[in-house]
Design an enzyme around this catalytic site. Structure first.
Site, PDB file in Angstrom:
ATOM      1  N   GLU A 195      -8.725   4.218  -4.291  1.00 23.24           N
ATOM      2  CA  GLU A 195      -8.079   5.542  -4.319  1.00 23.24           C
ATOM      3  C   GLU A 195      -8.842   6.565  -5.174  1.00 23.24           C
ATOM      4  O   GLU A 195      -8.243   7.257  -5.991  1.00 23.24           O
ATOM      5  CB  GLU A 195      -6.628   5.384  -4.809  1.00 23.24           C
ATOM      6  CG  GLU A 195      -5.830   4.419  -3.955  1.00 23.24           C
ATOM      7  CD  GLU A 195      -4.441   4.057  -4.513  1.00 23.24           C
ATOM      8  OE1 GLU A 195      -4.055   4.624  -5.550  1.00 23.24           O
ATOM      9  OE2 GLU A 195      -3.758   3.216  -3.898  1.00 23.24           O
ATOM     10  N   GLU A 250      -3.232  -3.164   3.312  1.00 26.25           N
ATOM     11  CA  GLU A 250      -1.902  -3.128   2.676  1.00 26.25           C
ATOM     12  C   GLU A 250      -0.828  -2.660   3.656  1.00 26.25           C
ATOM     13  O   GLU A 250       0.090  -1.924   3.277  1.00 26.25           O
ATOM     14  CB  GLU A 250      -1.920  -2.194   1.458  1.00 26.25           C
ATOM     15  CG  GLU A 250      -2.987  -2.540   0.431  1.00 26.25           C
ATOM     16  CD  GLU A 250      -2.971  -1.659  -0.817  1.00 26.25           C
ATOM     17  OE1 GLU A 250      -1.991  -0.910  -1.029  1.00 26.25           O
ATOM     18  OE2 GLU A 250      -3.946  -1.724  -1.590  1.00 26.25           O
ATOM     19  N   ASP A 279       2.283  -1.814   5.576  1.00 27.49           N
ATOM     20  CA  ASP A 279       3.727  -1.957   5.719  1.00 27.49           C
ATOM     21  C   ASP A 279       4.238  -0.719   6.435  1.00 27.49           C
ATOM     22  O   ASP A 279       3.552   0.299   6.492  1.00 27.49           O
ATOM     23  CB  ASP A 279       4.470  -2.258   4.400  1.00 27.49           C
ATOM     24  CG  ASP A 279       4.144  -1.333   3.250  1.00 27.49           C
ATOM     25  OD1 ASP A 279       3.641  -0.210   3.492  1.00 27.49           O
ATOM     26  OD2 ASP A 279       4.397  -1.718   2.086  1.00 27.49           O
TER      27      ASP A 279
END
Ligand code: 9MR
Length: 366
Positions: free
Chosen positions: A169, A277, A279
């Site tokens: 990030e 990641e 979801d």
């Protein structure tokens, strides 16, 4: 991975029309597993719950205490990512002290279960210990601290970590390097990113080293910034091997339909790609039980994210951010949203689980 797409599409559609609760009361009774459905050489992973938001919940550490959780973790996946246990605040709580207990246990579990590990993460603006963020260090000391950390942590697991999220990030949503909130970039300048990759590579020449971020699923300002950075790093001979999209998606927004195209343009630069990641959160409906339509929509997002990765040659690693709603970070961070994972609190498989399984199976056959 490059499967036969029509077969995938057909099977995926079939998966989406499966009955909602196909699982028997004992949820994981069916012998089929995601990891065995996956094509040869494809890694289907999950985050391993622990640390972070879990510490504030009224349950004990999931990985060490929840037997059913561990059983499914070992059976379903052939890749695992420590959710928090390798982050700075966890693994390096004091300047002169590392705490490898939880990370060691995950790596040992992975080896016992024939799983690879994604290391997460080495250079980030978040979840850094107080001693680091509040410390009064000279630039030279800070550089030394980062180098020592990377050398120590990557070195400890050398040969046992398949992929490392070296830089996490580092851009904001406007595609600007985080020159304020990322201590390393703020204090040491953008060149520190290249150094982090070099040090990680020295410590473990086998590990594939990744740039990882959220909101980079589409071709957009932020992923463009990564695309430019990768070219720049490669030109300098920096050992950067992969670009990964976290893929924290929400049914409030449309599916990022250009995910495959976006992964492909990094693939074209010679990089590996990954989903790290995934979801898919949804609005908590009145009554608190997701509707059939919500579940179908969620399953479709899971399936499309997987299909995008499967369709790109160098995308061999696909990780979901936990498999059960029981331990999801989502309700803790997004008020009114939840149910983001592929199994319920009680480990009952949702349509999203079957969508993944059947898409993997089709790709394996294809
Ligand atoms: O799932 C993690 C949660 O337990 C932590 O409390 C949270 C703190 O920032 O981090 C979560 O994991 C994040 C990951 O490390 C990086 N990408 C976003 C993830 C979700 O916030």
């Amino acid at each position: 991975m490059r499967p036969v797409r029509s077969a995938i599409a057909a099977l995926a559609t079939a998966a989406l029309s499966l009955p909602l609760i196909a699982a028997a009361p004992h949820s994981d009774a069916q012998p089929d597993r995601l990891r065995s459905a996956a094509p040869e050489g494809f890694f289907v992973g999950t985050a391993v719950a622990g640390g972070g938001h879990h510490l504030e919940q009224d349950y004990p550490d999931p990985f060490t205490h929840d037997k059913e959780y561990r059983r499914i973790l070992g059976r379903q996946f052939n890749s695992v990512s420590p959710e928090n246990q390798m982050k700075w605040e966890f693994i390096h709580p004091e300047r002169d002290r590392y705490d490898f207990g939880a990370a060691d246990a995950i790596v040992a579990f992975a080896e016992k279960h024939g799983q690879v590990v994604r290391g997460h993460t080495l250079l980030w603006h978040s979840q850094n210990p107080q001693w680091l963020e509040q410390g009064d260090f000279s630039k030279e000391e800070l550089r030394g601290i980062l180098r020592e950390h990377i050398t120590t942590v990557v070195g400890r697991y050398a040969g046992r970590i398949q992929q490392w999220d070296v830089a996490n990030e580092i851009f904001d949503d406007q595609g600007r390097l985080r020159t304020q909130d990322n201590i390393w970039i703020r204090e040491l300048g953008p060149g520190i990113v290249a150094d982090a990759f070099r040090w990680a590579h020295e410590a473990d020449p086998e590990a594939k080293l990744f740039l990882n971020d959220y909101n980079v699923e589409s071709v957009n300002t932020k992923s463009n910034a990564y695309h430019a950075l990768v070219q720049d790093l490669l030109k300098q001979g920096v050992p950067v091997h992969g670009f990964s999209a976290q893929a924290h998606l929400s049914t409030r927004y449309g599916f990022p339909g250009d995910l495959e195209a976006n992964l492909r343009r990094f693939d074209a630069l010679g990089l590996e790609t990954a989903i790290t990641e995934l979801d898919v959160r949804m609005d908590v409906p009145e009554g608190g039980v997701p509707t059939e339509a919500q579940q179908r929509r969620q399953a479709e997002y899971y399936q499309r994210a997987l299909s995008a990765c499967l369709a790109v040659d160098g995308c061999d690693s696909f990780t979901i951010w936990g498999f059960t709603d029981k331990y999801s970070w989502v309700p803790v961070f997004f008020e009114g949203e939840g149910f983001a994972n592929v199994m319920t609190d009680d480990f009952v498989r949702k349509p999203a689980f079957y969508a993944l399984r059947d898409t993997l199976k089709a790709a394996r056959k294809g």
